[in-house]
Design an enzyme around this catalytic site. Sequence first.
Site, mmCIF file in Angstrom:
data_model
loop_
_atom_site.group_PDB
_atom_site.id
_atom_site.type_symbol
_atom_site.label_atom_id
_atom_site.label_comp_id
_atom_site.label_asym_id
_atom_site.label_seq_id
_atom_site.Cartn_x
_atom_site.Cartn_y
_atom_site.Cartn_z
ATOM 1 N N CYS A 128 -3.891 -5.747 4.473
ATOM 2 C CA CYS A 128 -3.669 -4.320 4.095
ATOM 3 C C CYS A 128 -4.589 -3.223 4.810
ATOM 4 O O CYS A 128 -3.999 -2.101 4.918
ATOM 5 C CB CYS A 128 -3.792 -4.535 2.564
ATOM 6 S SG CYS A 128 -5.275 -5.341 2.075
ATOM 7 N N HIS A 241 -6.773 1.361 -1.092
ATOM 8 C CA HIS A 241 -7.810 1.090 -0.326
ATOM 9 C C HIS A 241 -8.301 2.418 0.283
ATOM 10 O O HIS A 241 -7.663 3.144 0.747
ATOM 11 C CB HIS A 241 -7.496 -0.080 0.624
ATOM 12 C CG HIS A 241 -7.466 -1.442 0.266
ATOM 13 N ND1 HIS A 241 -7.676 -1.694 -1.067
ATOM 14 C CD2 HIS A 241 -6.972 -2.479 0.850
ATOM 15 C CE1 HIS A 241 -7.392 -3.095 -1.177
ATOM 16 N NE2 HIS A 241 -6.921 -3.474 -0.179
#
Length: 333
Positions: A128, A241
Amino acid sequence: MEKTVAVVGATGAVGMEMVRTLERRRFPVKRLVPIASERSRNRTVNFRGQAVPVEALSEDNIPAVDIALFSAGADRSRQYAHLFVGKGAVVIDNSSAFRMDADVPLVVPEVNAHAIKAHRGIIANPNCSTIQMVQALKPLHDAARIRRVVVSTYQAVSGAGRRAIAELTEQTKACLENRPVECDVFPHRIAFNVLPHIDAFERNGYTKEEMKMVNETQKIMEDDSIAVTATTARVPVYRGHCESVNVEFEKDISPDEARRILADFPGVCVIDDPANNGYPLATEADGDERTFVGRIRRDFTVRSGLNMWIVSDNLLKGAALNAVQIAERLFVQ
Ligand code: A2P
């Protein structure tokens, strides 16, 4: 043409987003086959207004499907992905099991879609944190050639799965109510804390998550000369994130040029308006398919360098969306 699609790990944090993403993007699904463990045998998954029964993953009962999106962990991928391929599926695997295998393409469609065609049944979805970073690095590399990247991440708990999400909630409540805190998924309390530790430590002192960012970036960008060093940290955020990324270039590139180049790159949105407190935030990225870049400014300590702040929804572009986009490139476009 419509396709039969299995989602292996359909009850998990990423798997549920895969199902939602197939529906939201109107992927031509003939039949959805949600698969999880024995534990989920009596569960259903909602897809296009229907409750679809979850099937249990078993070597004796591998369904013949056109596409299998895997998000049930690397061990399940190692054990089952080839069995699905043997039954005629193309597997798009969200785990780290095959990412660095020479015969497995590692793909972020906006960056290296051309790699897809070399697949032999398995295509890997990158980590990710790597996905959102290379989305910003690729157009800048094409413009000014990257020498070195120093990245520090601030990663949401959902990257560690459903149980990690529940752990943050439970620990937060326990802290606020002055009760003892229990740690299960994370090695230390994550509520009101920051852990400089994601995935296992390697002998070189880095974590596996950090080395994924190094190795996967070079593979996706098809350039082993790009030096990457990473520190990855878990923060008490549910989704999204964040990354502080320092980049040193061979050629000069100004912040304005970088903003223009990034704004033109598919899937990237520049939010860079410090005068009005405008910069990418995890809360704004939550549920959004785009990767946001801001705080673009010169690094005055090198001849040509920039600092920037990159944020994306780790469950969407960082996982489910990227996997579905690969499937779209294979079968729809
Ligand atoms: P289950 O819900 O039945 O445990 P997350 O990443 O959010 O923890 O989700 C992991 C996903 O992988 C879930 O769908 C989970 O199913 C699935 N999974 C975990 N272990 C297995 C297994 N041994 N066989 C099949 N699916 C598994």
